[in-house]
Structures are given as C-alpha cells and as structure tokens.
Design a protein around this motif. Sequence first.
Motif, short mmCIF file in Angstrom:
data_model
loop_
_atom_site.label_atom_id
_atom_site.label_comp_id
_atom_site.label_asym_id
_atom_site.label_seq_id
_atom_site.Cartn_x
_atom_site.Cartn_y
_atom_site.Cartn_z
N ARG A 1 0.22 56.49 -7.53
CA ARG A 1 1.57 56.99 -7.27
C ARG A 1 2.36 56.01 -6.41
O ARG A 1 3.54 55.75 -6.67
N ALA A 2 1.71 55.49 -5.37
CA ALA A 2 2.41 54.56 -4.48
C ALA A 2 2.85 53.30 -5.23
O ALA A 2 3.99 52.84 -5.09
N LYS A 3 1.96 52.76 -6.05
CA LYS A 3 2.30 51.56 -6.82
C LYS A 3 3.38 51.87 -7.85
O LYS A 3 4.32 51.09 -8.06
N MET A 4 3.27 53.02 -8.50
CA MET A 4 4.26 53.41 -9.50
C MET A 4 5.64 53.59 -8.86
O MET A 4 6.65 53.11 -9.39
N ASN A 5 5.68 54.25 -7.71
CA ASN A 5 6.96 54.44 -7.03
C ASN A 5 7.59 53.09 -6.67
O ASN A 5 8.80 52.89 -6.83
N LYS A 6 6.76 52.19 -6.20
CA LYS A 6 7.25 50.86 -5.81
C LYS A 6 7.77 50.09 -7.01
O LYS A 6 8.89 49.56 -6.99
N GLU A 7 6.96 50.03 -8.07
CA GLU A 7 7.33 49.22 -9.23
C GLU A 7 8.52 49.81 -9.99
O GLU A 7 9.42 49.09 -10.43
N PHE A 8 8.53 51.13 -10.14
CA PHE A 8 9.61 51.75 -10.92
C PHE A 8 10.91 51.78 -10.13
O PHE A 8 11.99 51.60 -10.71
N SER A 9 10.85 52.03 -8.84
CA SER A 9 12.09 52.06 -8.05
C SER A 9 12.74 50.68 -8.01
O SER A 9 13.97 50.57 -7.97
N ARG A 10 11.92 49.64 -8.04
CA ARG A 10 12.45 48.28 -8.06
C ARG A 10 12.82 47.83 -9.46
O ARG A 10 13.45 46.78 -9.62
N GLN A 11 12.39 48.62 -10.46
CA GLN A 11 12.58 48.24 -11.87
C GLN A 11 12.08 46.82 -12.10
O GLN A 11 12.78 45.96 -12.67
N SER A 12 10.85 46.60 -11.67
CA SER A 12 10.27 45.26 -11.75
C SER A 12 9.90 44.87 -13.17
O SER A 12 9.85 43.68 -13.49
N GLY A 13 9.61 45.86 -14.01
CA GLY A 13 9.19 45.57 -15.37
C GLY A 13 7.75 45.10 -15.48
O GLY A 13 7.29 44.73 -16.56
N ARG A 14 7.03 45.12 -14.37
CA ARG A 14 5.65 44.62 -14.38
C ARG A 14 4.75 45.48 -15.25
O ARG A 14 3.87 44.97 -15.94
N TYR A 15 4.96 46.78 -15.21
CA TYR A 15 4.19 47.70 -16.05
C TYR A 15 5.10 48.26 -17.13
O TYR A 15 6.24 48.64 -16.87
N ASP A 16 4.59 48.32 -18.34
CA ASP A 16 5.37 48.83 -19.46
C ASP A 16 5.25 50.34 -19.59
O ASP A 16 6.21 51.02 -19.96
N VAL A 17 4.07 50.86 -19.27
CA VAL A 17 3.78 52.30 -19.39
C VAL A 17 3.08 52.74 -18.12
O VAL A 17 2.29 51.99 -17.54
N ALA A 18 3.35 53.97 -17.70
CA ALA A 18 2.63 54.54 -16.56
C ALA A 18 2.34 56.01 -16.82
O ALA A 18 3.07 56.68 -17.58
N SER A 19 1.27 56.51 -16.20
CA SER A 19 0.98 57.94 -16.28
C SER A 19 1.81 58.65 -15.22
O SER A 19 1.61 58.47 -14.02
N VAL A 20 2.77 59.41 -15.68
CA VAL A 20 3.66 60.16 -14.80
C VAL A 20 3.35 61.65 -14.95
O VAL A 20 2.84 62.08 -15.98
N SER A 21 3.68 62.41 -13.95
CA SER A 21 3.40 63.84 -13.98
C SER A 21 4.69 64.64 -14.11
O SER A 21 5.80 64.09 -14.09
N ALA A 22 4.52 65.94 -14.21
CA ALA A 22 5.69 66.82 -14.28
C ALA A 22 6.52 66.73 -13.01
O ALA A 22 7.70 67.10 -13.01
N TYR A 23 5.92 66.27 -11.92
CA TYR A 23 6.67 66.09 -10.68
C TYR A 23 7.59 64.88 -10.74
O TYR A 23 8.76 64.93 -10.35
N GLU A 24 7.07 63.74 -11.23
CA GLU A 24 7.88 62.51 -11.23
C GLU A 24 8.98 62.50 -12.26
O GLU A 24 10.05 61.92 -12.01
N VAL A 25 8.74 63.06 -13.43
CA VAL A 25 9.68 62.86 -14.55
C VAL A 25 11.12 63.24 -14.21
O VAL A 25 12.04 62.45 -14.46
N PRO A 26 11.40 64.42 -13.67
CA PRO A 26 12.80 64.75 -13.36
C PRO A 26 13.42 63.78 -12.35
O PRO A 26 14.60 63.43 -12.46
N ILE A 27 12.63 63.35 -11.38
CA ILE A 27 13.13 62.43 -10.35
C ILE A 27 13.36 61.04 -10.93
O ILE A 27 14.43 60.44 -10.75
N TYR A 28 12.38 60.54 -11.66
CA TYR A 28 12.49 59.20 -12.24
C TYR A 28 13.60 59.13 -13.29
O TYR A 28 14.32 58.12 -13.38
N SER A 29 13.71 60.17 -14.10
CA SER A 29 14.72 60.12 -15.15
C SER A 29 16.12 60.16 -14.56
O SER A 29 17.04 59.48 -15.06
#
Length: 452
Positions: free
Chosen positions: A79-107
């Motif tokens: 979660r910590a790595k995903m939050n860091k990479e996705f919030s920065r929109q680094s593009g380092r990871y193409d796919v991540a396992s997200v939960s019902a908690y993250e999806v509304p926030i991330y989208s």
Amino acid sequence: MKKRIPVIHVAVSIAVAASLALSGCDGVGPRSSGGSESINVLTINVPQMENLKKLTRKHFTAETGVRVNYTLLPENEARAKMNKEFSRQSGRYDVASVSAYEVPIYSKNHWLAPLDPYVKADPSFDQSDIFPNLTAALSGTDGKIYAEPFYGEGSFLMYRKDLFRKAGLTMPRNPTWTQVASLAAKVDGSNGAKGICLRGLPGWGQNLAPINTVVTTFGGTWYDMKWNAQLTAPEFKRAIRFYVNLVRKYGEANAARSGVLEIVDQFVQGNCAMMYDATSTAQTVEADGSTVKGKVGYVPAPHERTKKAGWLWTWAWGIHNASKKQKAAWKFISWASSKEYQKQIGDTLGWTLAPAGARKSLYANPAYQKAAAAWYRQEYAAVKNSADPKNPGVSPRPYAGTTFVGIPEFATLGTEVSQYLSSAIAGKQSVDAALKRSQKLAQAAAARYRTH
C-alpha cells in the motif's frame, strides 16, 4: 497440522504471515531485455497471488508474448509503495492490486485509467458475469469502471454443528447478534471450546472489519451528513459495548492480540464453537488437516436493526494512469480476472484455490460446487447479498464502505481507533474512555470536509 492460509480482507496482519518482497518475472529476476513486451505488476504477497505468478509464464506469456515482472510485498508495504508511485504518477508500475478502499480515492485523483473502453472491446471478458456490487464498488463517482476483481469476499457466521447438537441448540437461518450472544453463552465451554472467536487485534483491516459491520447493523455511523463524528452516539456505543462484552465473556484467550489468522487457527483446532469472519476462511476451515472439517455450518452475517449485514471486500487490478503500456496491462487483467484463469487454477492446483467471490459463473461450475460443497452456496449468498457499501445501514452517511470509511484519512484514523478498541477488549480501559478518545480523532480527521 498443515493448513492452508486463507486469502482474507485484512489491512495489517498479512505482513506477519507473508514473506518479504519478491520480484521478477516468475521469479527469474528483474526486467530483462528482449523482443517481447513486458509489464510491471505491484501486488500484495498472499498465496492467491503466488499461485497467479506460478501460472503466468505458461498460460499468459505463452499466449500473449507479454512478460510480467511481479513485485510482491506484504500488504502495508505494498500500500505504501502504491500510494507513493500512483500519487506521483511515476508510471513505474503498469498494474497494481487495489482494493475497494483505494479505487474511489485513486479514481477521483485520476491515478487510475478507466477500463470501460477495454471492457467494451473485449466481450469475452464478460463484465456481466462479475458480481454487480463489486463492479459498483470498483467504479468511480463518474460511473466508470477503474478496476476488475481478482477475488472478492463477504462475511458469514460459522458454527460447530456437532457442538450445537450436543448442547441441544439450533442456529437460526438468519441470526441476529442478540441471538448469537445468547447462543455463545449457552455453548461456551462445550468440549472445552469458547463460545465465539472474533478479531481483537488492532488494525483498520483487522478488528475494525467485523466491528464496523456490527456498528452499522446496530444503527451507528462514523459521521453524520455534515461530517460530525458520531463515535460517542448511543448507537455506536451500544455496538462497541456489545462486541467488547461478547469477546471478553465468550471469546478466545488473548483476544486483543488475535487477528484473522489467529482466530482461524483456533477454530480449526476445535477451540471455538462459532466464528464470524470472511467467507474466504472456509477454504482453511474445510481443508484436509482441519479438526472441524465437515462439522461446520454456515449462516449469513448476523444483523440487528438492518435486514442484512456483513461486509463486501475485493482485491482487484487497476491500471496506472501514467502507464505507457495500458493495452498490455489490460491483456494481463483480462486474463488474471477471467473464467479461463479460474479453470487453469482449478485444473492444476485444485478448485478450492480458484479465486472466488468475483464471478457468478464460478458458483454454477460443477467442479467448484463439488470441491466447495460445504460452503459455496453460503459464500455466493454472502457476496451477492452483502450490505450495500454506499448505503449499508439505517443512518444516512456521507461516505461509502462496509468495513471502512471511504476517505484517505481513514487509513490512519482507523488504525488509531482500532488500538483504543483493542485496549478495551484487553480490559485496559473502558469502552466509554476508548470512544471518547476515538471521537476526538474522528472529529479532527474530517475537519476539511466540514469546511465545504
């Protein structure tokens, strides 16, 4: 005794049971050069994901030519790595396992790519086969789909049929929590078993998962429509007092330090007459080596003021909006969340290991029905009929979620509140004191929402 570790909704403790980070394409090292395309996938390190990794090269890469570089981490690290990479929109990871908690926030933050165009262009994926409530949970406020479920789960009550018969007790088909408490008192001590096993270990994905379903069905809510915290309201207090008293009187020893893994272990060893937890735990309860295999009954999550209760949870696949390989990323998702993959798992590793709780068709599959005969009907009903994440209780609320409050602040808030509640379960402070402290935290956490 050898037991299968279940894949379970838990936001903290899987790190205890999971190994440290693994990376590379099917375990062969970091991304390598070559002619075929490759994608990077970040995921939690649990057995279901390890099974996926084992089958990737043979079934996905061989067919598509797309190599997959997995990074598997314990859940809170992922979660910590995903939050860091996705919030920065680094593009380092193409796919991540997200939960019902993250999806509304991330989208909402445009960190995930909408999947609707891919779904429309890929009719073989069969979106209509996904449980509708999971599709809703993985959609944004704009109505677009932002993730596809790898597996899902609801919750149900498990009970020892043999101990109930011995005590002359009958489990209601759709029990209330009041009835469960009465049964726990009557069956407590039968064959040395405690009345009921419940999570007490701190963590917003640990003790708060079942506790929040109790709060909701008792009529409580974390916030009113004006974002005023409600943790000291009568309904919330009644729910917490009920849960704390139930586990203190009739629960397992050291309940304040018992998470999902610990209570499942207690249950399969025959030390509990009942257990309320995730539907996915049934794989372990009915596994070879379990002392209670074939002795367990399954009924819906207990309710009180609502007609139904329980939780809805899923780990799903989302595409990083900054990914330069979104088409290849969708190919991976459409395989990893497919009927085809379920069959590949079933045929190679056994049907009880097929990712459940995501596709309706799995429950019509004779092979799965045979392998999961003891629980598949109740699992299907628990996922299909779970409480509505957007409107799970009797009180209106400004947030979504059955086991969590769907705001970014909840990851910290929920963890802190769970510690106070665990302390109350341990008898180190009163419920009133725990909730008074929790109320202050909840009020502060939502300050920015009250200003708009």
